[in-house]
Design a protein around this motif. Structure first.
Motif, PDB file in Angstrom:
ATOM      1  N   GLU A  98     101.704 -25.338  -6.261  1.00  0.00           N
ATOM      2  CA  GLU A  98     101.613 -26.530  -5.429  1.00  0.00           C
ATOM      3  C   GLU A  98     101.041 -26.182  -4.060  1.00  0.00           C
ATOM      4  O   GLU A  98     101.293 -25.105  -3.525  1.00  0.00           O
ATOM      5  N   THR A  99     100.273 -27.111  -3.498  1.00  0.00           N
ATOM      6  CA  THR A  99      99.783 -26.967  -2.133  1.00  0.00           C
ATOM      7  C   THR A  99     100.508 -27.959  -1.250  1.00  0.00           C
ATOM      8  O   THR A  99     100.441 -29.168  -1.501  1.00  0.00           O
ATOM      9  N   ILE A 100     101.213 -27.433  -0.254  1.00  0.00           N
ATOM     10  CA  ILE A 100     101.911 -28.332   0.666  1.00  0.00           C
ATOM     11  C   ILE A 100     101.342 -28.151   2.061  1.00  0.00           C
ATOM     12  O   ILE A 100     100.899 -27.061   2.440  1.00  0.00           O
ATOM     13  N   ALA A 101     101.325 -29.233   2.800  1.00  0.00           N
ATOM     14  CA  ALA A 101     100.885 -29.203   4.197  1.00  0.00           C
ATOM     15  C   ALA A 101     102.093 -29.487   5.078  1.00  0.00           C
ATOM     16  O   ALA A 101     102.889 -30.378   4.784  1.00  0.00           O
TER      17      ALA A 101
ATOM     18  N   ASN B  86      94.413 -33.638   0.837  1.00  0.00           N
ATOM     19  CA  ASN B  86      94.304 -32.990  -0.471  1.00  0.00           C
ATOM     20  C   ASN B  86      95.583 -32.269  -0.888  1.00  0.00           C
ATOM     21  O   ASN B  86      95.656 -31.737  -1.999  1.00  0.00           O
ATOM     22  N   ALA B  87      96.566 -32.251  -0.029  1.00  0.00           N
ATOM     23  CA  ALA B  87      97.806 -31.528  -0.337  1.00  0.00           C
ATOM     24  C   ALA B  87      98.627 -32.280  -1.374  1.00  0.00           C
ATOM     25  O   ALA B  87      98.637 -33.512  -1.418  1.00  0.00           O
TER      26      ALA B  87
ATOM     27  N   VAL C 268     100.053 -24.853   3.994  1.00  0.00           N
ATOM     28  CA  VAL C 268      99.063 -25.055   5.044  1.00  0.00           C
ATOM     29  C   VAL C 268      99.735 -25.679   6.254  1.00  0.00           C
ATOM     30  O   VAL C 268     100.308 -26.769   6.154  1.00  0.00           O
ATOM     31  N   ILE C 269      99.698 -24.939   7.373  1.00  0.00           N
ATOM     32  CA  ILE C 269     100.120 -25.538   8.633  1.00  0.00           C
ATOM     33  C   ILE C 269      98.944 -26.391   9.079  1.00  0.00           C
ATOM     34  O   ILE C 269      97.923 -25.879   9.511  1.00  0.00           O
TER      35      ILE C 269
ATOM     36  N   SER D 193     103.567 -37.422  -0.579  1.00  0.00           N
ATOM     37  CA  SER D 193     102.109 -37.310  -0.600  1.00  0.00           C
ATOM     38  C   SER D 193     101.524 -38.097   0.561  1.00  0.00           C
ATOM     39  O   SER D 193     102.213 -38.874   1.235  1.00  0.00           O
ATOM     40  N   HIS D 194     100.244 -37.917   0.776  1.00  0.00           N
ATOM     41  CA  HIS D 194      99.551 -38.615   1.861  1.00  0.00           C
ATOM     42  C   HIS D 194      99.698 -40.129   1.693  1.00  0.00           C
ATOM     43  O   HIS D 194     100.054 -40.852   2.639  1.00  0.00           O
TER      44      HIS D 194
END
Length: 588
Positions: free
Chosen positions: A370-373, A543-544, A533-534, A560-561
């Motif tokens: 997973e990609t988290i911001a 895109n996160a 991602v900070i 999500s966004h």
């Protein structure tokens, strides 16, 4: 801790480092003894030459004694060579060992230690202070041993020759000893002040050279020059004290030595003229040499003791760092396998300063791949999460797990090997681009680097530089733009093939072209990997898979966004419309 004039505990600790070189240590002591014997033997032979052969006009006997004196001189020169060479060699090997131990020890410190320790001071400890320890052996300890042995042997020869003349010398020595002792105490305090001022100056210069851009941008040249002038003046005063004490001591020592010699010549000459057969011209010749050999070492012992004091003070400072227990507790016993990438924070509390929490009981789950911001205002605690995951700092309470196991259970090296971080403020060493990418890891080949660079689209940029991958970026990468430095840092993270990727505002200070390359690289490297991602720029937000919103050490929103924007009121929605949306319009 303030060093004593002669701290036995520190001295014994220094001697511990001689154990691997015991044979050489014994050899130095042996040649110190030999040097003392041969040095005292030459004047004694001169006495017999004068009394036994010159006065009796015995040319043949004179020649044999001259040859004997020449042999003794060669033996003295031979002994002095090995004594000086081995003493310095021993000192340098000891310094090498201490410096290696100190540097390895410093590498294990937590980041908290470096948050509080001035860089210039650490440089002083690692370089000049340790070099002073070498002088304990090359200019201090063994020289003092040699001088003391020489004095003892000279006194033995003197009393065997003429005890009446010897008592004149003996009566003068306590005066010089007392003066020497006072001098040593004064010099110990002066040298301690010198070392303090040297450390202060190194710290000041290191910081100003590193931050020269800020100094010039804010027109602080004159202010910083004035500050440096004050520090330099204190350093100057500290050294002037040592000069003053030397200027007082050595003339007094010379006067005492000359007066003693004068009394010996007067008294001995009077006894010869009075017909005393126990005093000879050979005695007077010999005593003029013996007095110099007795008083000069006593003078020089003060010099050598200064070297000892300087080395002891420096050793005390170095040992303070070696005794500092500020390491991350690497008590884990499990070698981390290739991580799937599941990460969980469970009620984690942390503060850089005791009583001031930065992270206030956060709980967060990140699924593998997973990609988290993470977004939030400055000081919200975003980067702190990254520091804790890498175990740069120890948490105060709670638990952090990777793949279901507490990170404390893994060995520190195995965790960090699988986590790659790209920071906003990129640090590059004064080395080639290739070495800055691989960090001299022999497992990463040139072929790996080139393949990775082509994959993320930075190969052409690197090849456009003189010498390509062998281009030296100089200190802190000053030969590259901030965007180029960021690309190198991203490639450095990519070639390490991490299981977990962290971008700490990695695209916040780069141009549009560089950002496009970073975005292309991000898409490639994040596939199949857990990524944190900070966030700073809009593209990394939308895109996160999940956005985590932080405020004052708390996680206030997750989603999500689209989910976060659909909320009527919320931190993320306000942040998006006040910051990110403006940025998006500017980029259109």
């Amino acid at each position: 801790m303030k060093a004593k004039a002669f701290d036995t505990k520190i001295f014994k600790r220094i001697l511990e480092y001689t154990k691997p070189y015991q044979r050489r240590f014994n050899g130095v002591v042996f040649f110190a003894i030999a040097l003392s014997v041969f040095a005292a033997l030459r004047p004694y032979l001169l006495k017999h030459t004068v009394d036994g052969y010159i006065q009796h006009h015995d040319a043949k006997g004179l020649l044999s004694y001259i040859v004997l004196m020449f042999v003794v001189l060669l033996a003295e020169v031979f002994s002095q060579f090995y004594f000086v060479y081995w003493a310095n060699w021993l000192g340098q090997d000891i310094v090498k060992d201490i410096r290696n131990k100190l540097f390895r020890h410093m590498l294990s410190f937590r980041m908290k230690y470096y948050d509080n320790a001035p860089v210039g001071q650490l440089v002083t400890r690692s370089v000049s202070d340790i070099e002073s320890i070498a002088r304990i052996f090359s200019q201090g300890l063994f020289m003092i041993i040699s001088d003391l042995l020489k004095m003892v042997i000279v006194l033995i020869f003197m009393f065997c020759m003429n005890w009446k003349l010897s008592w004149i010398v003996i009566l003068a020595m306590p005066v010089l000893v007392i003066i020497t002792r006072v001098f040593q105490k004064k010099m110990q305090l002066a040298f301690e002040e010198v070392r303090t001022q040297v450390a202060n100056m190194n710290t000041f210069v290191q910081e100003r050279v590193t931050g020269m851009k800020i100094v010039q941008l804010f027109n602080r040249e004159d202010i910083e020059a004035d500050k440096f002038s004050v520090i330099n003046q204190k350093h100057n005063h500290a050294w002037i004290k040592t000069i003053l004490y030397n200027s007082i001591f050595f003339p007094i020592a010379d006067i005492i030595s000359s007066l003693t010699l004068g009394f010996v010549v007067w008294y001995g000459g009077a006894r010869i003229l009075g017909g005393d057969a126990t005093t000879t011209f050979g005695d007077l010749f010999t005593y003029t040499m013996f007095i110099g050999m007795l008083f000069n070492p006593l003078r020089q012992i003060a010099d050598k003791f200064n070297e000892m004091q300087l080395g002891m003070i420096s050793a005390n400072r170095v040992f303070e760092i070696l005794d500092t227990k500020d390491q991350i507790q690497d008590t884990g016993t499990h070698e981390a396998p290739v991580f799937k990438g599941d990460i969980s924070f469970k009620d984690v509390h942390f503060g850089y300063i005791e009583g001031e929490e930065v992270i206030k009981g956060i709980s967060l789950n990140v699924k593998a791949g997973e990609t988290i911001a993470i977004v939030g205002a400055t000081g919200a605690g975003k980067s702190t999460i990254i520091n804790l995951l890498n175990r740069f700092y120890e948490i105060n309470a709670g638990e952090i797990c990777i793949d279901g196991k507490n990170i404390d259970d893994y060995t520190l090296a195995s965790i960090r090997k699988q986590i790659a971080v790209v920071l906003q403020d990129v640090f590059l060493f004064a080395d080639t681009i290739l070495n800055n990418i691989t960090l001299n890891n022999p497992e990463i080949t040139m072929e790996d680097v080139v393949t990775s660079a082509k994959r993320i689209g930075v190969h052409e940029f690197i090849m456009s530089l003189p010498n390509g991958y062998n281009y030296n970026v100089k200190e802190r990468g000053v030969m590259l733009s901030s965007g180029q430095r960021q690309l190198i840092a991203f490639l450095r993270a990519y070639v390490s093939n991490p299981s977990i990727l962290i971008l700490d505002e990695a695209t916040s200070s780069i141009d549009t072209y560089s950002e496009e390359l970073i975005q292309r690289a991000t898409e490639t490297i994040t596939k199949g990997r857990t990524s944190i991602v900070i966030a700073h720029r809009l593209a990394t937000i939308v895109n996160a898979d999940k956005i985590v919103v932080m405020d004052k050490g708390h996680i206030v929103e997750q989603g999500s966004h689209a989910e976060l924007l659909n909320r009527e009121t919320g931190f993320y929605k306000n942040l998006y419309y006040s910051q990110f949306l403006v940025e998006a319009r500017e980029e259109e």
